[in-house]
Design an enzyme around this catalytic site. Structure first.
Site, PDB file in Angstrom:
ATOM      1  N   HIS A 135       3.594  -0.452   3.997  1.00 50.60           N
ATOM      2  CA  HIS A 135       2.866   0.767   3.717  1.00 50.60           C
ATOM      3  C   HIS A 135       4.079   1.686   3.080  1.00 50.60           C
ATOM      4  O   HIS A 135       4.762   2.152   4.063  1.00 50.60           O
ATOM      5  CB  HIS A 135       2.211   1.202   4.856  1.00 50.60           C
ATOM      6  CG  HIS A 135       1.244   2.487   4.380  1.00 50.60           C
ATOM      7  ND1 HIS A 135       0.212   2.308   3.795  1.00 50.60           N
ATOM      8  CD2 HIS A 135       1.350   3.831   4.803  1.00 50.60           C
ATOM      9  CE1 HIS A 135      -0.391   3.375   3.841  1.00 50.60           C
ATOM     10  NE2 HIS A 135       0.135   4.155   4.451  1.00 50.60           N
ATOM     11  N   HIS A 144      -6.996  10.035   6.220  1.00 51.81           N
ATOM     12  CA  HIS A 144      -6.873  10.606   7.463  1.00 51.81           C
ATOM     13  C   HIS A 144      -7.654  11.186   8.148  1.00 51.81           C
ATOM     14  O   HIS A 144      -8.181  12.199   7.481  1.00 51.81           O
ATOM     15  CB  HIS A 144      -5.254  11.007   7.375  1.00 51.81           C
ATOM     16  CG  HIS A 144      -4.287  10.108   7.168  1.00 51.81           C
ATOM     17  ND1 HIS A 144      -2.882  10.387   7.552  1.00 51.81           N
ATOM     18  CD2 HIS A 144      -3.842   8.971   6.016  1.00 51.81           C
ATOM     19  CE1 HIS A 144      -2.301   9.287   7.014  1.00 51.81           C
ATOM     20  NE2 HIS A 144      -2.896   8.649   6.258  1.00 51.81           N
ATOM     21  N   ALA A 159      -0.181  19.262   8.094  1.00 52.71           N
ATOM     22  CA  ALA A 159       0.312  19.675   9.607  1.00 52.71           C
ATOM     23  C   ALA A 159      -0.887  20.564   9.937  1.00 52.71           C
ATOM     24  O   ALA A 159      -1.277  21.524   9.457  1.00 52.71           O
ATOM     25  CB  ALA A 159       1.457  20.625   9.744  1.00 52.71           C
ATOM     26  N   GLU A 202       1.094   5.849   0.400  1.00 56.68           N
ATOM     27  CA  GLU A 202       0.478   6.982   1.323  1.00 56.68           C
ATOM     28  C   GLU A 202       0.920   8.133   0.652  1.00 56.68           C
ATOM     29  O   GLU A 202       1.981   8.406   0.020  1.00 56.68           O
ATOM     30  CB  GLU A 202       1.085   7.223   2.694  1.00 56.68           C
ATOM     31  CG  GLU A 202       0.419   8.500   3.535  1.00 56.68           C
ATOM     32  CD  GLU A 202       0.605   8.328   4.884  1.00 56.68           C
ATOM     33  OE1 GLU A 202       0.452   7.219   5.651  1.00 56.68           O
ATOM     34  OE2 GLU A 202       1.407   9.118   5.441  1.00 56.68           O
ATOM     35  N   LYS A 219       5.600  10.856  -4.980  1.00 57.86           N
ATOM     36  CA  LYS A 219       6.446  10.502  -6.219  1.00 57.86           C
ATOM     37  C   LYS A 219       6.289   8.908  -6.173  1.00 57.86           C
ATOM     38  O   LYS A 219       6.284   8.160  -5.294  1.00 57.86           O
ATOM     39  CB  LYS A 219       8.012  10.574  -5.689  1.00 57.86           C
ATOM     40  CG  LYS A 219       8.037  12.424  -5.465  1.00 57.86           C
ATOM     41  CD  LYS A 219       9.715  12.534  -5.236  1.00 57.86           C
ATOM     42  CE  LYS A 219      10.019  14.301  -5.230  1.00 57.86           C
ATOM     43  NZ  LYS A 219      11.221  14.303  -4.664  1.00 57.86           N
ATOM     44  N   ASP A 229      -0.593  16.423  14.868  1.00 53.91           N
ATOM     45  CA  ASP A 229       0.271  17.272  15.519  1.00 53.91           C
ATOM     46  C   ASP A 229      -0.028  18.476  15.704  1.00 53.91           C
ATOM     47  O   ASP A 229      -1.227  18.931  15.299  1.00 53.91           O
ATOM     48  CB  ASP A 229       1.398  17.238  14.412  1.00 53.91           C
ATOM     49  CG  ASP A 229       2.084  16.084  13.940  1.00 53.91           C
ATOM     50  OD1 ASP A 229       2.344  15.127  15.066  1.00 53.91           O
ATOM     51  OD2 ASP A 229       2.608  15.858  12.936  1.00 53.91           O
ATOM     52  N   ALA A 234      -6.051   9.828  20.234  1.00 56.62           N
ATOM     53  CA  ALA A 234      -6.505   8.933  19.060  1.00 56.62           C
ATOM     54  C   ALA A 234      -7.463   7.940  19.535  1.00 56.62           C
ATOM     55  O   ALA A 234      -8.485   7.611  18.841  1.00 56.62           O
ATOM     56  CB  ALA A 234      -5.497   8.362  18.185  1.00 56.62           C
ATOM     57  N   THR A 246      -3.213  11.775   3.664  1.00 57.10           N
ATOM     58  CA  THR A 246      -2.799  12.453   5.058  1.00 57.10           C
ATOM     59  C   THR A 246      -3.656  13.793   4.923  1.00 57.10           C
ATOM     60  O   THR A 246      -4.134  14.311   3.970  1.00 57.10           O
ATOM     61  CB  THR A 246      -1.378  12.702   5.192  1.00 57.10           C
ATOM     62  OG1 THR A 246      -1.031  13.845   4.464  1.00 57.10           O
ATOM     63  CG2 THR A 246      -0.436  11.613   5.078  1.00 57.10           C
ATOM     64  N   TYR A 247      -3.602  14.392   6.303  1.00 58.97           N
ATOM     65  CA  TYR A 247      -3.966  15.689   6.430  1.00 58.97           C
ATOM     66  C   TYR A 247      -2.686  16.522   6.298  1.00 58.97           C
ATOM     67  O   TYR A 247      -1.538  15.805   6.646  1.00 58.97           O
ATOM     68  CB  TYR A 247      -4.432  15.979   7.699  1.00 58.97           C
ATOM     69  CG  TYR A 247      -6.021  15.989   8.235  1.00 58.97           C
ATOM     70  CD1 TYR A 247      -6.836  15.601   7.127  1.00 58.97           C
ATOM     71  CD2 TYR A 247      -6.387  16.661   9.291  1.00 58.97           C
ATOM     72  CE1 TYR A 247      -8.167  15.670   7.558  1.00 58.97           C
ATOM     73  CE2 TYR A 247      -7.755  16.577   9.553  1.00 58.97           C
ATOM     74  CZ  TYR A 247      -8.644  16.032   8.627  1.00 58.97           C
ATOM     75  OH  TYR A 247     -10.029  16.125   8.783  1.00 58.97           O
ATOM     76  N   PHE A 262      12.857  15.238   8.784  1.00 59.26           N
ATOM     77  CA  PHE A 262      11.914  14.349   9.346  1.00 59.26           C
ATOM     78  C   PHE A 262      11.883  13.676  10.474  1.00 59.26           C
ATOM     79  O   PHE A 262      11.222  13.897  11.424  1.00 59.26           O
ATOM     80  CB  PHE A 262      11.379  13.703   8.165  1.00 59.26           C
ATOM     81  CG  PHE A 262      10.811  14.267   6.994  1.00 59.26           C
ATOM     82  CD1 PHE A 262      10.479  15.620   6.816  1.00 59.26           C
ATOM     83  CD2 PHE A 262      10.563  13.403   5.626  1.00 59.26           C
ATOM     84  CE1 PHE A 262       9.881  16.110   5.814  1.00 59.26           C
ATOM     85  CE2 PHE A 262      10.063  14.348   4.605  1.00 59.26           C
ATOM     86  CZ  PHE A 262       9.699  15.489   4.441  1.00 59.26           C
ATOM     87  N   SER A 275       0.781  -1.120  -0.031  1.00 56.91           N
ATOM     88  CA  SER A 275       0.051   0.044   0.058  1.00 56.91           C
ATOM     89  C   SER A 275       0.772   1.264  -0.026  1.00 56.91           C
ATOM     90  O   SER A 275       1.847   1.308   0.504  1.00 56.91           O
ATOM     91  CB  SER A 275      -0.911  -0.078   1.147  1.00 56.91           C
ATOM     92  OG  SER A 275      -0.119  -0.033   2.493  1.00 56.91           O
ATOM     93  N   GLN A 326       4.927   4.295  12.208  1.00 57.52           N
ATOM     94  CA  GLN A 326       5.659   5.443  11.893  1.00 57.52           C
ATOM     95  C   GLN A 326       6.984   4.592  10.856  1.00 57.52           C
ATOM     96  O   GLN A 326       7.153   3.288  11.157  1.00 57.52           O
ATOM     97  CB  GLN A 326       6.366   5.872  13.082  1.00 57.52           C
ATOM     98  CG  GLN A 326       7.518   7.022  12.710  1.00 57.52           C
ATOM     99  CD  GLN A 326       6.762   8.151  11.874  1.00 57.52           C
ATOM    100  OE1 GLN A 326       6.967   7.970  10.641  1.00 57.52           O
ATOM    101  NE2 GLN A 326       6.336   9.116  12.305  1.00 57.52           N
TER     102      GLN A 326
END
Length: 291
Positions: free
Chosen positions: A270, A78, A52, A18, A276, A110, A128, A49-50, A220, A16, A180
């Site tokens: 994942h 997300h 930040a 992201e 990219k 975050d 969460a 994702t969302y 990151f 999968s 993560q």
């Protein structure tokens, strides 16, 4: 297709990907080019994702809806606790349900830019675990959650806290966990064994970050708590100013990491694509014998 059904019906490890919602029209064009290219490897599902602090909620909703309507891929949206009340989250989930979106990746999220730590808005959720319980009440969603094999950067109790919270997420209704990214497979294997001992039975899917820009990954990792082993610094630092060499080595290392994970029972992979496609396609080509 629901994520729970994808996982339960799989007779082999899943692949999968992201993506993040771009902030510009040009970035969105690039995203759709990437998605079209990745259709060649037929990922089991794709997550969006969302930004930040939840800053791209509308783009996230638009992208996952379009993926569902136009590509035949199974999207996972997300959803975070950031800046949203229970009522606002309920409205968003109703929109997703009406659009046929069945899969949610539930996160605390975050702290918004300019804030030192996360604070729930009045009428919102702080954890969460609470968001997952709320999701389970709202409709027939399949729920994924996040976990941190090396410990969440804010965790005072280290990995033990993450295992305790992951068990709570499972008990509250999560169907699977996506980790993560990490570069030390032994950290994942230790974490998985501890999760087994704690009664966590849902699939724990390793998150993989192919390195295309080493300086970017160092930045990151300093924010998310991922460890960059000394051996990785030693291999990447001498070539960090050569993008092609970094990308090539990044793929080689990711292929080796993925093969070892799959050989040792990982239920899937994942890939964090950073919008990219080249690295994900190259990795899939090299490990497809496992998939």
């Amino acid at each position: 297709m629901k994520l729970s059904e994808i996982l339960s019906s799989a007779n082999k490890p899943l692949f999968s990907c992201e993506f993040f919602p771009p902030k510009t029209d040009k970035g969105e064009e690039n995203l759709w080019n990437c998605l079209r290219e990745l259709q060649a490897v037929n990922p089991a599902y794709v997550s969006v994702t969302y930004g930040a602090g939840g800053t791209t909620q509308d783009r996230t909703k638009g992208i996952v809806t379009r993926i569902k309507d136009e590509t035949g891929l199974s999207p996972v949206a997300h959803l975070t606790c950031v800046g949203a009340t229970k009522e606002q989250l309920g409205e968003l989930l109703a929109d997703y349900q009406a659009a046929g979106i069945q899969n949610i990746l539930a996160l605390r999220g975050d702290a918004p830019e300019g804030m030192d730590r996360f604070e729930a808005v009045a009428g919102g959720f702080s954890h969460a675990t609470d968001l997952i319980a709320f999701l389970r009440e709202q409709g027939d969603f399949s729920i994924a959650c996040a976990t941190y094999p090396e410990g969440h950067p804010e965790s005072k109790g280290g990995v033990r806290d993450d295992i305790r919270y992951l068990k709570m997420k499972q008990d509250n209704g999560a169907d699977c966990a996506i980790t993560q990214y990490f570069f030390d497979n032994e950290a994942f294997f230790r974490f998985r064994d501890s999760c087994d001992a704690a009664g966590i039975t849902m699939p724990i899917i390793p998150g993989i970050m192919p390195i295309g820009n080493f300086d970017q990954i160092v930045r990151f990792s300093s924010m998310c708590g991922a460890t960059i082993p000394a051996w990785l610094h030693e291999q990447m630092s001498p070539i960090s100013d050569n993008p092609d060499a970094v990308a090539g080595l990044g793929i080689e290392l990711a292929v080796k990491q993925c093969a070892e994970l799959l050989e040792n029972g990982a239920p899937g992979l994942h890939i964090y694509t950073l919008n990219k496609s080249a690295a994900s396609i190259a990795i899939h080509e090299r490990i497809r014998g496992y998939l």
